[in-house]
Structures are given as C-alpha cells and as structure tokens.
Design an enzyme around this catalytic site. Structure first.
Site, PDB file in Angstrom:
ATOM      1  N   LYS A  57       4.820  -3.433   5.180  1.00 36.38           N
ATOM      2  CA  LYS A  57       4.542  -4.601   6.037  1.00 36.38           C
ATOM      3  C   LYS A  57       4.067  -5.731   5.125  1.00 36.38           C
ATOM      4  O   LYS A  57       2.862  -5.991   5.039  1.00 36.38           O
ATOM      5  CB  LYS A  57       3.420  -4.272   7.026  1.00 36.38           C
ATOM      6  CG  LYS A  57       3.752  -3.309   8.148  1.00 36.38           C
ATOM      7  CD  LYS A  57       2.487  -3.100   8.999  1.00 36.38           C
ATOM      8  CE  LYS A  57       2.734  -2.270  10.229  1.00 36.38           C
ATOM      9  NZ  LYS A  57       1.461  -1.935  10.925  1.00 36.38           N
ATOM     10  N   LYS A  89      -3.396  11.843   4.731  1.00 38.07           N
ATOM     11  CA  LYS A  89      -2.476  12.829   5.245  1.00 38.07           C
ATOM     12  C   LYS A  89      -1.101  12.219   5.515  1.00 38.07           C
ATOM     13  O   LYS A  89      -0.094  12.927   5.581  1.00 38.07           O
ATOM     14  CB  LYS A  89      -3.005  13.398   6.586  1.00 38.07           C
ATOM     15  CG  LYS A  89      -4.356  14.020   6.523  1.00 38.07           C
ATOM     16  CD  LYS A  89      -4.788  14.414   7.939  1.00 38.07           C
ATOM     17  CE  LYS A  89      -6.239  14.799   8.003  1.00 38.07           C
ATOM     18  NZ  LYS A  89      -6.704  14.904   9.397  1.00 38.07           N
ATOM     19  N   GLY A  90      -1.055  10.922   5.704  1.00 34.47           N
ATOM     20  CA  GLY A  90       0.121  10.251   6.260  1.00 34.47           C
ATOM     21  C   GLY A  90       1.434  10.491   5.540  1.00 34.47           C
ATOM     22  O   GLY A  90       2.483  10.488   6.163  1.00 34.47           O
ATOM     23  N   ARG A 104       1.459  12.318  14.562  1.00 33.13           N
ATOM     24  CA  ARG A 104       2.044  12.562  13.236  1.00 33.13           C
ATOM     25  C   ARG A 104       3.306  13.416  13.333  1.00 33.13           C
ATOM     26  O   ARG A 104       4.189  13.338  12.482  1.00 33.13           O
ATOM     27  CB  ARG A 104       1.039  13.295  12.333  1.00 33.13           C
ATOM     28  CG  ARG A 104      -0.171  12.477  11.933  1.00 33.13           C
ATOM     29  CD  ARG A 104      -0.886  13.158  10.772  1.00 33.13           C
ATOM     30  NE  ARG A 104      -2.269  12.712  10.597  1.00 33.13           N
ATOM     31  CZ  ARG A 104      -2.630  11.659   9.875  1.00 33.13           C
ATOM     32  NH1 ARG A 104      -1.718  10.939   9.278  1.00 33.13           N
ATOM     33  NH2 ARG A 104      -3.908  11.326   9.762  1.00 33.13           N
ATOM     34  N   GLU A 109       3.393   6.890  -0.493  1.00 29.54           N
ATOM     35  CA  GLU A 109       2.525   6.550   0.638  1.00 29.54           C
ATOM     36  C   GLU A 109       3.372   6.313   1.881  1.00 29.54           C
ATOM     37  O   GLU A 109       4.547   5.935   1.784  1.00 29.54           O
ATOM     38  CB  GLU A 109       1.702   5.307   0.243  1.00 29.54           C
ATOM     39  CG  GLU A 109       0.856   4.685   1.316  1.00 29.54           C
ATOM     40  CD  GLU A 109      -0.275   5.553   1.834  1.00 29.54           C
ATOM     41  OE1 GLU A 109      -0.008   6.694   2.264  1.00 29.54           O
ATOM     42  OE2 GLU A 109      -1.419   5.076   1.864  1.00 29.54           O
ATOM     43  N   ASP A 110       2.783   6.547   3.047  1.00 24.69           N
ATOM     44  CA  ASP A 110       3.518   6.338   4.293  1.00 24.69           C
ATOM     45  C   ASP A 110       3.782   4.862   4.557  1.00 24.69           C
ATOM     46  O   ASP A 110       4.898   4.459   4.841  1.00 24.69           O
ATOM     47  CB  ASP A 110       2.780   6.991   5.486  1.00 24.69           C
ATOM     48  CG  ASP A 110       1.322   6.555   5.625  1.00 24.69           C
ATOM     49  OD1 ASP A 110       0.827   5.748   4.799  1.00 24.69           O
ATOM     50  OD2 ASP A 110       0.645   7.042   6.556  1.00 24.69           O
ATOM     51  N   ASP A 140       0.219  -1.716   4.004  1.00 23.71           N
ATOM     52  CA  ASP A 140      -0.181  -2.698   5.001  1.00 23.71           C
ATOM     53  C   ASP A 140      -0.967  -3.809   4.301  1.00 23.71           C
ATOM     54  O   ASP A 140      -0.391  -4.638   3.622  1.00 23.71           O
ATOM     55  CB  ASP A 140      -0.994  -1.944   6.061  1.00 23.71           C
ATOM     56  CG  ASP A 140      -1.323  -2.761   7.285  1.00 23.71           C
ATOM     57  OD1 ASP A 140      -0.492  -2.810   8.198  1.00 23.71           O
ATOM     58  OD2 ASP A 140      -2.423  -3.338   7.335  1.00 23.71           O
ATOM     59  N   PHE A 194       1.762  -1.612  15.649  1.00 25.41           N
ATOM     60  CA  PHE A 194       1.199  -0.440  14.984  1.00 25.41           C
ATOM     61  C   PHE A 194       2.184   0.721  15.115  1.00 25.41           C
ATOM     62  O   PHE A 194       2.651   1.045  16.197  1.00 25.41           O
ATOM     63  CB  PHE A 194      -0.154  -0.070  15.616  1.00 25.41           C
ATOM     64  CG  PHE A 194      -0.908   0.905  14.779  1.00 25.41           C
ATOM     65  CD1 PHE A 194      -1.604   0.484  13.652  1.00 25.41           C
ATOM     66  CD2 PHE A 194      -0.909   2.255  15.103  1.00 25.41           C
ATOM     67  CE1 PHE A 194      -2.290   1.401  12.858  1.00 25.41           C
ATOM     68  CE2 PHE A 194      -1.586   3.173  14.319  1.00 25.41           C
ATOM     69  CZ  PHE A 194      -2.278   2.742  13.192  1.00 25.41           C
ATOM     70  N   ASP A 235      -0.221   8.237  11.934  1.00 18.82           N
ATOM     71  CA  ASP A 235      -1.038   8.589  13.097  1.00 18.82           C
ATOM     72  C   ASP A 235      -1.687   7.382  13.759  1.00 18.82           C
ATOM     73  O   ASP A 235      -1.813   6.316  13.173  1.00 18.82           O
ATOM     74  CB  ASP A 235      -2.162   9.533  12.678  1.00 18.82           C
ATOM     75  CG  ASP A 235      -3.255   8.796  11.919  1.00 18.82           C
ATOM     76  OD1 ASP A 235      -2.929   8.101  10.932  1.00 18.82           O
ATOM     77  OD2 ASP A 235      -4.433   8.883  12.319  1.00 18.82           O
TER      78      ASP A 235
END
Ligand code: IMP
Ligand code: MG
Length: 175
Positions: free
Chosen positions: A129, A40-41, A164, A97-98, A101, A151, A158
């Site tokens: 990141k 969902k991000g 969000r 993509e959000d 990582d 984070f 989220d």
C-alpha cells in the site's frame, strides 16, 4: 455484520506468487538465499512462495514482531518477540512480509537484520500500500499493489487474529 469484498481470488494469488518467485529465482540463481518470514501474517505467503523458488541453496527463518496499537493501524512502537536463529552474515537475505503499509515495521526489521551483516538485504511482500507509507521503505518484490484504503484480510492477514485462514484476499468492511 462485517462484510467481505473480494480483492484477489485464489487463482490470481497463485499467478502473482509464481511470477515473483520466478523473478527471485532469476535474481538469486547461484546464491545462498535466506528467506525470513514475518510472523504471523506472512506464514501462508512464505509457504507458497518457497515452493515456487528454484535457487541453488535456500534456507528459511522467521521473526515475530508486535506493534502496539489498535487492530487496524500500526502504532509505530515495534517490539521484536522472536529473533532469527540462522547465521545470515555474508548471505543473501530476503524479508518476506504479508503487507507493507506505513513501512514502520519493515524499517525496524530492515535495520535490525542489517546489523547481522548479510551480503544483501531485500524485501518481498505479498501486498503493498504505497500511498500509506510514513517512512521511506520500498520492496524489491511485490505481488500486488493496492491503491484503495480498505483493510485487507485473508491469506494470512488478520483482523484481531481472525480471517487468516481465508484462501483469498478480501477487504473487510466493519458494519
Ligand atoms: P506497517 O508497519 O504499518 O507497514 O504495518 C505492517 C503490518 O501491519 C503488517 O505486517 C500487518 O500485520 C499489518 N497491516 C497493515 N495493513 C493491513 C491490512 O490491510 N490488513 C491486515 N493487516 C495489515
Ligand atoms: Mg504482519
């Protein structure tokens, strides 16, 4: 009480998204571009990004993945919950993509989507990141690189399905 430390405000986000959209518009001028958002991000980033892109033909689609693990770390065990519905064979595809990582989610998606034989397959992320990477994945388009370990939440990101809706990006400090 969790504390929210500002990382990127609304204006900085808008500037960075517009910058990346300009690069994309430039690189894909005459192509049939399909943007695939990772739910969902990525939904807010995707919505802002596509409205700033100018190319001849642009389509969108979404995938949804889940990774088993705790709320703040990817387990590496990735499951596809929703696949694309668009025929991407022979098309220029950009995964949206959000945040990148460990790279495990993106490596999985990249391999999965490559199986549909797109003409090209690149990656666009809101946040990167690079110091957290566990597999070799690089995004061609990055709005903002994060060097700290915190984070992040907000602008689609989220923590346990909350935050969000925040219009800016914050570091979440759990008290
Ligand atoms: P990766 O597979 O470790 O690269 O993780 C990618 C996914 O983990 C992202 O799509 C996010 O859903 C989530 N994630 C990683 N870091 C953060 C963060 O700082 N805040 C919120 N979600 C994150
Ligand atoms: Mg995500």
């Amino acid at each position: 009480m969790p504390e929210l430390i500002p990382v990127l405000d609304k204006e900085a986000i808008a500037c960075k998204v517009a910058d990346v959209a300009r690069q994309i518009s430039n690189d894909y001028q005459n192509s049939h571009l399909v943007l695939i958002g990772v739910l969902k991000g990525a939904f807010i980033f995707m919505a802002d990004l596509i409205r700033e892109i100018e190319v001849e033909c642009l389509n969108i689609d979404f995938v949804r993945v889940a990774s088993y693990g705790d709320h703040s770390q990817s387990s590496g065990c990735i499951r596809l919950i929703k696949d694309i519905e668009t025929d991407i064979s022979g098309k220029d595809v950009l995964i949206v993509e959000d945040i990148l990582d460990s790279g495990l989610t993106m490596a999985y998606l990249r391999d999965h989507l490559a199986g549909f034989s797109p003409r090209s397959l690149k990656i666009c992320v809101m946040l990167d990141k690079p110091h957290k990477r566990r597999v070799a994945v690089q995004a061609e388009y990055v709005c903002h690189t994060v060097t700290e370990n915190g984070f992040l939440v907000g602008y689609g990101l989220d923590y346990a399905e909350s935050y969000r809706n925040l219009p800016a990006v914050y570091e979440l400090k759990l008290g």
